[in-house]
Design an enzyme around this catalytic site. Sequence first.
Site, PDB file in Angstrom:
ATOM      1  N   CYS A 116       1.047  -1.173  -0.187  1.00 11.54           N
ATOM      2  CA  CYS A 116       0.298   0.325  -0.237  1.00 11.54           C
ATOM      3  C   CYS A 116       1.047   1.188   0.327  1.00 11.54           C
ATOM      4  O   CYS A 116       0.473   2.187  -0.429  1.00 11.54           O
ATOM      5  CB  CYS A 116      -0.830  -0.147   1.344  1.00 11.54           C
ATOM      6  SG  CYS A 116      -2.233  -1.403   1.054  1.00 11.54           S
ATOM      7  N   HIS A 267      -3.710   7.207   0.940  1.00 13.10           N
ATOM      8  CA  HIS A 267      -3.875   5.604   0.853  1.00 13.10           C
ATOM      9  C   HIS A 267      -5.657   5.280   1.342  1.00 13.10           C
ATOM     10  O   HIS A 267      -6.470   6.166   1.815  1.00 13.10           O
ATOM     11  CB  HIS A 267      -3.778   5.038   1.417  1.00 13.10           C
ATOM     12  CG  HIS A 267      -3.311   3.362   1.321  1.00 13.10           C
ATOM     13  ND1 HIS A 267      -3.760   2.744  -0.146  1.00 13.10           N
ATOM     14  CD2 HIS A 267      -3.839   2.565   2.354  1.00 13.10           C
ATOM     15  CE1 HIS A 267      -3.865   1.407   0.079  1.00 13.10           C
ATOM     16  NE2 HIS A 267      -4.030   1.097   1.821  1.00 13.10           N
ATOM     17  N   ASN A 297      -9.822  -0.925  -1.516  1.00  6.63           N
ATOM     18  CA  ASN A 297      -8.507  -0.315  -1.345  1.00  6.63           C
ATOM     19  C   ASN A 297      -7.317  -0.965  -2.625  1.00  6.63           C
ATOM     20  O   ASN A 297      -8.045  -1.781  -3.142  1.00  6.63           O
ATOM     21  CB  ASN A 297      -7.931  -1.359  -0.262  1.00  6.63           C
ATOM     22  CG  ASN A 297      -5.772  -1.072   0.216  1.00  6.63           C
ATOM     23  OD1 ASN A 297      -5.392   0.087  -1.183  1.00  6.63           O
ATOM     24  ND2 ASN A 297      -5.971  -1.166   1.364  1.00  6.63           N
TER      25      ASN A 297
END
Length: 342
Positions: A116, A267, A297
């Site tokens: 991520c 993020h 995500n």
Amino acid sequence: MRAPLFSKVVVHSFAREIPLRKVPNDDLAKLMDTNDDWIRKRTGIQTRYWVDEPTTTSNLGSASAKKTLALAGCDQVDAIIAATLSPDFNFPGIGVQIQNDLNLDCIPAYDIRNQCSGFLYALEMAGALIETGVYQRILVVGAEVHSTGLDRTTRGRDIAVLFGDGAGSCIVERKDCCHAPGPVFSLLGTELHSDGAFVDQLWCEHPGSAHFPIRVSVDLVEQGKIFPTMNGKLVFEHAVRRMVEVSMSLLGKLNRQPRDLRLIIPHQANLRINSLVAKQLGLDEEQVFNTIQKYGNTTAATIPIGFSHAVEECDLKPGDQILSAAFGSGFTWGAAVFEVVD
Ligand code: COA
């Protein structure tokens, strides 16, 4: 802790590629014991997009990269830096496939494996290579196909509901060589961290060379060891703490305060994480640009996808300061600060 501060680096031409198949929460409830209410309340996610065969991570990355090159009005770059945790193959990485798909004249293709935080790691590397004069123009791509790597049964529901497929990309370039039509962002600084003590708190264990005498077996597949696992609460707590910490640290090194920011484009792991980060930075909810409701995500693709939307939707003005921050598997985390130049 050192943080590179840049004076010669601009970022522009953000693009995205999202697969066509929209997957609302109710569709997941047909596959596993979950429901729309739980997913919305705990994560903020309403839909995500999953590929249909035969689309791969490099396909999405290349499609996004083509849009970036078209926006930038250029057909050649000096290098590619591609970030993903879901490459088409164990090796090689997707950088070389993107190089080939785009016919980019045998240029170097780097692959970044920082999950991520992958886009921010790629961005810092690109920034450093530009600032020091090694290259003038670098294509940075974040791309993921998660859907084929998720346990779509109740056993995997804590993770399966979170992730979506997609790609985002941009050009990182030397300021005095840039003729892109804008918006163009100065990259002011980046700061990255890692703590490998938490490697097994968010990981995908098999297949891997840690396992002897073979990396994966039928038994391990049946036990679901080829799927990612996560200590969700621990990840949540660390994500909030580390994203706030690194944001404050980088802003301090740039002699800036959170109140100087027009927007944060963070993020997207959980809407509640981003709300808490904003609150702890003293920012209003409206200053946080979220895409998780729509995309879930998308790991290394998330931040460039966010920028591609913000450019279209936020009426950005010269002088606007923007912060990105991310946290993910490793653990790894980081931040970057940008200023709109035109
Ligand atoms: N649907 C329905 N119920 C679910 C579920 C799902 N998809 N996933 C888990 N549950 C259940 C759990 O089994 C648990 O049941 P129990 O109380 O009977 O034991 C209950 O919901 C609560 O689970 P819990 O894990 O305590 O929920 P939570 O509030 O911590 O939220 C996450 C879970 C995963 C949403 C949250 O921890 C999170 O977002 N963590 C960080 C994730 C992340 O950032 N990952 C990527 C890194 S970048």
